[in-house]
Design a protein around this motif. Structure first.
Motif, PDB file in Angstrom:
ATOM      1  N   GLU A   5       0.827  -1.210   0.000  1.00 40.21           N
ATOM      2  CA  GLU A   5       0.000   0.000   0.000  1.00 40.21           C
ATOM      3  C   GLU A   5       0.862   1.261   0.000  1.00 40.21           C
ATOM      4  O   GLU A   5       0.583   2.223  -0.730  1.00 40.21           O
ATOM      5  N   ILE A   6       1.918   1.264   0.830  1.00 35.99           N
ATOM      6  CA  ILE A   6       2.783   2.436   0.937  1.00 35.99           C
ATOM      7  C   ILE A   6       3.508   2.701  -0.379  1.00 35.99           C
ATOM      8  O   ILE A   6       3.607   3.839  -0.848  1.00 35.99           O
ATOM      9  N   MET A   7       4.007   1.628  -1.020  1.00 33.60           N
ATOM     10  CA  MET A   7       4.734   1.812  -2.273  1.00 33.60           C
ATOM     11  C   MET A   7       3.798   2.267  -3.397  1.00 33.60           C
ATOM     12  O   MET A   7       4.170   3.096  -4.227  1.00 33.60           O
ATOM     13  N   GLU A   8       2.583   1.739  -3.431  1.00 29.38           N
ATOM     14  CA  GLU A   8       1.604   2.196  -4.417  1.00 29.38           C
ATOM     15  C   GLU A   8       1.288   3.676  -4.201  1.00 29.38           C
ATOM     16  O   GLU A   8       1.149   4.450  -5.157  1.00 29.38           O
ATOM     17  N   LEU A   9       1.200   4.060  -2.926  1.00 28.74           N
ATOM     18  CA  LEU A   9       0.917   5.447  -2.590  1.00 28.74           C
ATOM     19  C   LEU A   9       2.051   6.363  -3.052  1.00 28.74           C
ATOM     20  O   LEU A   9       1.805   7.408  -3.669  1.00 28.74           O
ATOM     21  N   MET A  10       3.293   5.978  -2.781  1.00 29.29           N
ATOM     22  CA  MET A  10       4.429   6.796  -3.182  1.00 29.29           C
ATOM     23  C   MET A  10       4.514   6.937  -4.701  1.00 29.29           C
ATOM     24  O   MET A  10       4.802   8.016  -5.222  1.00 29.29           O
ATOM     25  N   LEU A  11       4.254   5.836  -5.412  1.00 27.59           N
ATOM     26  CA  LEU A  11       4.270   5.876  -6.873  1.00 27.59           C
ATOM     27  C   LEU A  11       3.206   6.832  -7.392  1.00 27.59           C
ATOM     28  O   LEU A  11       3.469   7.669  -8.272  1.00 27.59           O
ATOM     29  N   GLU A  12       2.013   6.736  -6.836  1.00 31.87           N
ATOM     30  CA  GLU A  12       0.908   7.605  -7.259  1.00 31.87           C
ATOM     31  C   GLU A  12       1.233   9.077  -7.002  1.00 31.87           C
ATOM     32  O   GLU A  12       1.028   9.935  -7.871  1.00 31.87           O
ATOM     33  N   GLY A  68      12.078  -6.703  -5.612  1.00 32.23           N
ATOM     34  CA  GLY A  68      10.666  -6.776  -5.966  1.00 32.23           C
ATOM     35  C   GLY A  68      10.009  -5.407  -5.915  1.00 32.23           C
ATOM     36  O   GLY A  68       9.246  -5.027  -6.811  1.00 32.23           O
ATOM     37  N   VAL A  69      10.320  -4.638  -4.873  1.00 28.61           N
ATOM     38  CA  VAL A  69       9.787  -3.280  -4.740  1.00 28.61           C
ATOM     39  C   VAL A  69      10.319  -2.387  -5.847  1.00 28.61           C
ATOM     40  O   VAL A  69       9.587  -1.609  -6.466  1.00 28.61           O
ATOM     41  N   VAL A  70      11.609  -2.509  -6.131  1.00 28.46           N
ATOM     42  CA  VAL A  70      12.248  -1.703  -7.179  1.00 28.46           C
ATOM     43  C   VAL A  70      11.576  -1.949  -8.529  1.00 28.46           C
ATOM     44  O   VAL A  70      11.335  -1.018  -9.292  1.00 28.46           O
ATOM     45  N   SER A  71      11.261  -3.206  -8.819  1.00 30.54           N
ATOM     46  CA  SER A  71      10.672  -3.545 -10.115  1.00 30.54           C
ATOM     47  C   SER A  71       9.291  -2.930 -10.303  1.00 30.54           C
ATOM     48  O   SER A  71       8.857  -2.671 -11.426  1.00 30.54           O
ATOM     49  N   GLN A  72       8.586  -2.652  -9.204  1.00 36.06           N
ATOM     50  CA  GLN A  72       7.228  -2.124  -9.285  1.00 36.06           C
ATOM     51  C   GLN A  72       7.188  -0.598  -9.350  1.00 36.06           C
ATOM     52  O   GLN A  72       6.224  -0.026  -9.860  1.00 36.06           O
TER      53      GLN A  72
END
Length: 336
Positions: free
Chosen positions: A191-198, A215-219
């Motif tokens: 959720e946090i990584m999706e939020l930062m990307l957005e 894995g996080v880097v790839s997303q």
């Protein structure tokens, strides 16, 4: 001109036994709105690089060489007062433990309002309104209520969202995120990584994501830099590195991912351990753990070679490229 440009950066720590180089010959650029990842094992120098960009290295550490150019200004040469106008304002940093960022004896609102009034000439009420807007941006429910709460009254995931909101307060050009999801469970991490990307895409904010998780880097990221023993050893588009890693170390990191394992068998691991920065071996620092080391690895530090869409600091890869080129020339000569 790039938004941020790091040129030949070296960072040393003065110890009783002598100087230790924590970073060596670091070079990269980041454009406005671009997202890059910096990956590697613990001790590779990832966090030191993040701190070095905004000149937050504490004694006995110091920038011994190179420059960090931000819109034409060398951050490595600025004094404390000059840096106050950059840190938290133009460049924000998100740390891996939100409780290291948040003051436990101040409410969330007090901390956000103080940050805004430090950098902007606005009223306390206007600052509070901006704080509410930023908490709404990171999807914190009842933001007006949260402003009057203390950090210990929030969950770990909620605290990390507050830290991200603080990072966005001044509408920065760059966010440096140092292992921002380490202390969170897997669901909250996503959720946090999706939020930062957005947020980065919506606000055209550049992101430097420091992590050990490929894995996080790839997303999230567009380009990736792989670090080992204080150096960048592979760099290129994230998809190229994930799908076709060239450096043996990067290949080892990818093969060690749980999803790469075979059910019922032990997970892959890179043998040995990263050398201490006080005793980095001559030549390639990875050679003692590498299955493909050649004679040249024991004597010379490898330069970057372009391979597979990436730049790789590996003697073996350079040798293979030379052999490939020789074969092509031979075929071309025969055809003529």
């Amino acid at each position: 001109m790039a938004l941020l440009e790091v040129n030949n950066l070296e960072v040393c720590f003065g110890l009783r036994k002598g100087e230790v180089k924590a970073l060596r010959n670091i070079d990269f650029k980041i454009e406005r709105g671009e997202r890059i990842g910096i990956v590697g094992e613990s001790g590779a120098g990832k966090s030191v690089l993040g701190f070095s960009i905004i000149n937050l290295i504490s004694q006995p550490g110091y920038v011994s060489q190179g420059e960090v150019m931000f819109e034409g200004q060398n951050l490595a040469k600025m004094n404390h007062q000059q840096l106050r106008s950059i840190r938290g304002n133009r460049i924000s940093m998100i740390f891996q433990d939100p409780m290291m960022t948040l003051n436990p004896v101040l409410t969330i609102g007090d901390q956000m309002v103080e940050c805004l009034m430090e950098h902007r000439t606005i009223s306390k009420q206007d600052a509070r309104n901006i704080a509410v807007q930023k908490l709404q941006q990171v999807y914190i429910p009842s933001p007006e209520t949260r402003l009057d709460q203390y950090p210990h009254e929030l969950s770990g995931g909620m605290r990390q969202r507050v830290v991200i909101a603080i990072g966005l307060l001044m509408d920065p050009d760059i966010i440096i995120a140092d292992e921002p999801t380490t202390a969170l469970d897997v669901t909250i991490q996503a959720e946090i990584m999706e939020l930062m990307l957005e947020l980065c895409e919506r606000n055209n904010v550049a992101l430097i994501l420091i992590t050990h998780d490929l894995g996080v880097v790839s997303q999230v990221t567009q380009r990736t830099f792989v670090m080992y023993a204080g150096r960048i050893i592979e760099q290129g588009p994230t998809k190229e590195i994930i799908n076709d890693a060239q450096h043996p170390y990067t290949q080892g990191l990818i093969n060690a991912l749980p999803q790469m394992g075979v059910r019922g068998k032990r997970l892959h691991q890179i043998r040995g351990a990263m050398p201490s920065l006080q005793s980095v071996p001559v030549g390639c620092a990875f050679r003692e753990r590498c299955d493909y080391a050649i004679e040249n690895c024991s004597h010379n530090v490898p330069d970057f070679t372009e391979s597979g869409g990436c730049k790789v600091a590996c003697h073996m890869v350079a040798e293979l490229k030379r052999e490939e080129q020789a074969v092509k020339l031979e075929i071309k000569g025969g055809a003529q």
